[in-house]
Write a protein that holds these residues in place. Structure first.
Motif, PDB file in Angstrom:
ATOM      1  N   PRO A 140      -6.731   7.398   3.299  1.00  0.00           N
ATOM      2  CA  PRO A 140      -5.540   8.208   3.516  1.00  0.00           C
ATOM      3  C   PRO A 140      -4.467   8.057   2.442  1.00  0.00           C
ATOM      4  O   PRO A 140      -3.458   8.747   2.519  1.00  0.00           O
ATOM      5  N   HIS A 164       0.232   3.989   1.298  1.00  0.00           N
ATOM      6  CA  HIS A 164       0.095   4.736   2.550  1.00  0.00           C
ATOM      7  C   HIS A 164       0.968   4.179   3.660  1.00  0.00           C
ATOM      8  O   HIS A 164       1.399   4.915   4.535  1.00  0.00           O
ATOM      9  N   GLY A 165       1.205   2.881   3.627  1.00  0.00           N
ATOM     10  CA  GLY A 165       1.981   2.248   4.686  1.00  0.00           C
ATOM     11  C   GLY A 165       2.600   0.983   4.151  1.00  0.00           C
ATOM     12  O   GLY A 165       2.930   0.900   2.985  1.00  0.00           O
ATOM     13  N   LEU A 166       2.727   0.017   4.998  1.00  0.00           N
ATOM     14  CA  LEU A 166       3.400  -1.210   4.585  1.00  0.00           C
ATOM     15  C   LEU A 166       2.450  -2.393   4.504  1.00  0.00           C
ATOM     16  O   LEU A 166       2.881  -3.535   4.434  1.00  0.00           O
ATOM     17  N   SER A 167       1.165  -2.120   4.495  1.00  0.00           N
ATOM     18  CA  SER A 167       0.199  -3.221   4.429  1.00  0.00           C
ATOM     19  C   SER A 167       0.234  -3.898   3.063  1.00  0.00           C
ATOM     20  O   SER A 167       0.515  -3.277   2.042  1.00  0.00           O
ATOM     21  N   CYS A 184      -7.430  -1.486   1.268  1.00  0.00           N
ATOM     22  CA  CYS A 184      -6.366  -1.856   2.205  1.00  0.00           C
ATOM     23  C   CYS A 184      -6.970  -2.203   3.564  1.00  0.00           C
ATOM     24  O   CYS A 184      -7.859  -1.510   4.054  1.00  0.00           O
ATOM     25  N   TRP A 216      -5.565  -2.018   6.458  1.00  0.00           N
ATOM     26  CA  TRP A 216      -5.108  -1.224   7.596  1.00  0.00           C
ATOM     27  C   TRP A 216      -5.953   0.028   7.810  1.00  0.00           C
ATOM     28  O   TRP A 216      -6.492   0.235   8.884  1.00  0.00           O
ATOM     29  N   HIS A 217      -6.047   0.890   6.808  1.00  0.00           N
ATOM     30  CA  HIS A 217      -6.746   2.171   7.010  1.00  0.00           C
ATOM     31  C   HIS A 217      -7.786   2.425   5.921  1.00  0.00           C
ATOM     32  O   HIS A 217      -8.239   3.542   5.737  1.00  0.00           O
ATOM     33  N   MET A 218      -8.093   1.368   5.164  1.00  0.00           N
ATOM     34  CA  MET A 218      -9.209   1.382   4.210  1.00  0.00           C
ATOM     35  C   MET A 218      -9.042   2.312   3.015  1.00  0.00           C
ATOM     36  O   MET A 218     -10.039   2.752   2.438  1.00  0.00           O
ATOM     37  N   ALA A 219      -7.821   2.624   2.644  1.00  0.00           N
ATOM     38  CA  ALA A 219      -7.621   3.301   1.353  1.00  0.00           C
ATOM     39  C   ALA A 219      -8.015   2.316   0.255  1.00  0.00           C
ATOM     40  O   ALA A 219      -7.860   1.102   0.409  1.00  0.00           O
ATOM     41  N   CYS A 270       0.842  -1.198   0.000  1.00  0.00           N
ATOM     42  CA  CYS A 270       0.000   0.000   0.000  1.00  0.00           C
ATOM     43  C   CYS A 270       0.874   1.244   0.000  1.00  0.00           C
ATOM     44  O   CYS A 270       1.887   1.304   0.702  1.00  0.00           O
TER      45      CYS A 270
HETATM   46  S1  FES Z   1      -1.414   1.155   5.093  1.00  0.00           S
HETATM   47 FE1  FES Z   1      -2.942   1.025   3.522  1.00  0.00          FE
HETATM   48  S2  FES Z   1      -4.343   2.587   4.030  1.00  0.00           S
HETATM   49 FE2  FES Z   1      -2.801   2.771   5.519  1.00  0.00          FE
END
Ligand code: FES
Length: 113
Positions: free
Chosen positions: A79, A44-47, A61, A63-66, A42
């Motif tokens: 995000p 946004h992060g490492l998911s 995603c 983790w934070h639903m992007a 992702c």
């Molecule tokens: S890690 Fe994917 S939306 Fe934050």
């Protein structure tokens, strides 16, 4: 650039992602008989997006639903603000191929059948 066999159709499950252990990792999705490939990580992060929730041609995603468009890699909502890379996919028989850079191809060791 090179077309590289990465997995078989039978290894994929409709509306779920399948993670290719390349560098960077790539997620292959099977949606309505079509195959798509995007960066697995992702933006946004490492998911891992291969573990995300697939809804039509988008993956969410965990983790934070992007959400990302599987066809374009476009980040569809916060995000995430950065798109993810897409990769051309072709299927020959039961084998799924991705067109990737030579450096990525070098990290894909073998087809897992
Ligand atoms: S890690 Fe994917 S939306 Fe934050």
């Amino acid at each position: 650039m090179a077309w590289v066999p990465v997995c078989s159709v039978g290894q994929t499950t409709p509306d779920e992602g399948y993670k290719i252990e390349s560098e960077p990792p790539i997620a292959v999705f099977h949606v309505d008989g079509e195959f798509y490939a995007i960066d697995d990580t992702c933006s946004h992060g490492l998911s891992s997006l291969s573990g995300g929730y697939v809804d039509g041609c988008e993956v969410e995603c965990v983790w934070h639903m992007a959400r990302f468009d599987l066809r374009t890699g476009r980040a569809m909502c916060l995000p995430a603000t950065k798109d993810v890379q897409t990769y051309p996919v072709k299927v020959d028989g039961d084998t799924i191929y991705l067109e990737v850079s030579d450096s990525i191809a070098a990290t894909i060791s073998e087809v897992k059948r």
